[in-house]
Design a protein around this motif. Structure first.
Motif, mmCIF file in Angstrom:
data_model
loop_
_atom_site.group_PDB
_atom_site.id
_atom_site.type_symbol
_atom_site.label_atom_id
_atom_site.label_comp_id
_atom_site.label_asym_id
_atom_site.label_seq_id
_atom_site.Cartn_x
_atom_site.Cartn_y
_atom_site.Cartn_z
ATOM 1 N N ILE A 18 12.901 -15.868 -55.811
ATOM 2 C CA ILE A 18 13.558 -14.752 -56.505
ATOM 3 C C ILE A 18 14.551 -15.274 -57.556
ATOM 4 C CG2 ILE A 18 13.236 -13.063 -54.657
ATOM 5 C CD1 ILE A 18 16.112 -13.589 -53.765
ATOM 6 N N THR A 42 23.107 -13.553 -49.052
ATOM 7 C CA THR A 42 22.299 -12.357 -48.820
ATOM 8 C C THR A 42 21.937 -12.239 -47.347
ATOM 9 O OG1 THR A 42 21.353 -12.448 -51.048
ATOM 10 C CG2 THR A 42 20.143 -11.169 -49.411
ATOM 11 N N CYS A 58 21.256 -7.259 -51.624
ATOM 12 C CA CYS A 58 19.972 -7.706 -52.161
ATOM 13 C C CYS A 58 19.504 -6.703 -53.219
ATOM 14 C CB CYS A 58 18.945 -7.801 -51.033
ATOM 15 S SG CYS A 58 17.379 -8.528 -51.512
ATOM 16 N N LYS A 59 19.149 -7.191 -54.397
ATOM 17 C CA LYS A 59 18.629 -6.306 -55.431
ATOM 18 C C LYS A 59 17.316 -5.690 -54.962
ATOM 19 C CE LYS A 59 20.632 -8.940 -59.268
ATOM 20 N NZ LYS A 59 20.343 -9.723 -60.491
ATOM 21 N N ASP A 72 14.314 -7.779 -55.715
ATOM 22 C CA ASP A 72 14.269 -8.980 -54.882
ATOM 23 C C ASP A 72 13.804 -8.642 -53.469
ATOM 24 O OD1 ASP A 72 15.152 -10.452 -56.999
ATOM 25 O OD2 ASP A 72 17.235 -10.620 -56.305
ATOM 26 N N HIS A 80 10.100 -8.230 -53.409
ATOM 27 C CA HIS A 80 9.434 -9.530 -53.525
ATOM 28 C C HIS A 80 9.505 -10.286 -52.193
ATOM 29 C CE1 HIS A 80 8.005 -13.186 -55.558
ATOM 30 N NE2 HIS A 80 8.852 -13.817 -54.755
#
Length: 275
Positions: free
Chosen positions: A25, A35, A42-43, A46, A49
């Motif tokens: 990521i 994270t 966490c985005k 991301d 993914h």
């Protein structure tokens, strides 16, 4: 924190290094570690993914992780108590909010979700003899709020083994203990609360595994988690083998304890003989 622990468990189940996950990521190992420990949100991209990378394909589990990520930006109800709620306590409260079923055993005190106000005040003051009254009252208020929120959350269930020692060792006063036992007795009619007493005089009761709270999540959206407190703090178990050992220990104690009906009768007997 729960999301991070779940992501870490999924990564480790794949035998994947932290660096490999971080590279996927395009973040640093430090950022990835933050994270997983819950110190960095966490985005959304991301997360998607990482779920693909970890082969998380169950739709319900993926949706649960998305909801956990979204909730990280919401102001939690316990935010008003952060002055008295440390990291471990905040984690415990988060687990209580999300769990479908809670299994608990406390060898020294009654579980916090079952404590009345004066009992809570007595045991908190005992543990913090030098704390100012204001701090004690803040901690009492938080504990009561936890119990109220659980009581108001219809789907949740609590299975609790109560060590008879905690009922015979008085805290506060005999009057406080009487009201506390009466409160426990009132809960025996509620199907959401299952209380079983581990007898003091019974031979070879398998109660040597220490304070344990097991959190089971809906349809196994998240792996089961064990929370265990000690005097200076608490630790969390999420590794499957360790959690399984603690669950089996709890089940052995549960099986050796009085039935629900006999536990209710024992509470009545305690009121007559002691309080």
């Amino acid at each position: 924190m729960v999301l991070g622990k779940s992501l870490r468990a999924s990564r480790e189940a794949m035998g994947m290094s932290l660096k490999t996950a971080a590279d996927s990521i395009i973040v640093s190992v430090t950022t990835m570690s933050r994270t997983e420990t819950g110190h960095r949100r966490c985005k959304d991209g991301d997360l998607e993914h990482l779920m693909d990378l970890y082969l998380i394909i169950d739709d319900k589990q993926r949706q649960s992780l998305r909801e956990l990520n979204a909730s990280a930006n919401r102001r939690p109800w316990w935010q008003d108590w952060t002055d008295v709620a440390g990291k471990h306590l905040r984690t415990l409260v988060s687990f209580e909010e999300m769990a479908q079923r809670i299994r608990a055993y406390e060898p020294q005190f009654l579980p916090g979700l079952l404590q009345i106000e004066d009992y809570a005040r007595a045991v908190i003051r005992l543990g913090l003899p030098e704390a100012p009254d204001e701090e004690v009252e803040r901690r009492v208020a938080l504990r009561l709020q936890r119990g109220k929120r659980f009581a108001d959350s219809a789907p949740q269930k609590l299975i609790c083994v109560i060590d008879e020692t905690t009922l015979l060792r008085p805290y506060g006063s005999a009057e406080i203990m009487r009201r506390q036992v009466e409160y426990l007795l009132s809960l025996t009619e509620n199907p959401r609360y299952s209380m079983r007493i581990a007898e003091l005089g019974k031979l070879d009761v398998p109660a040597g595994f220490g304070p344990t709270t097991i959190f089971d999540f809906e349809e196994r959206r998240l792996t089961d988690i064990v929370y265990s407190e000690y005097f200076e703090g608490a630790f969390i178990l999420q590794e499957e083998q360790q959690v399984d050992m603690r669950k089996k220990a709890f089940d052995r104690l549960l099986g050796a304890s009085l039935s629900r009906a006999r536990s209710a009768q024992r509470l009545r007997d305690l009121l007559k003989k002691h309080y």
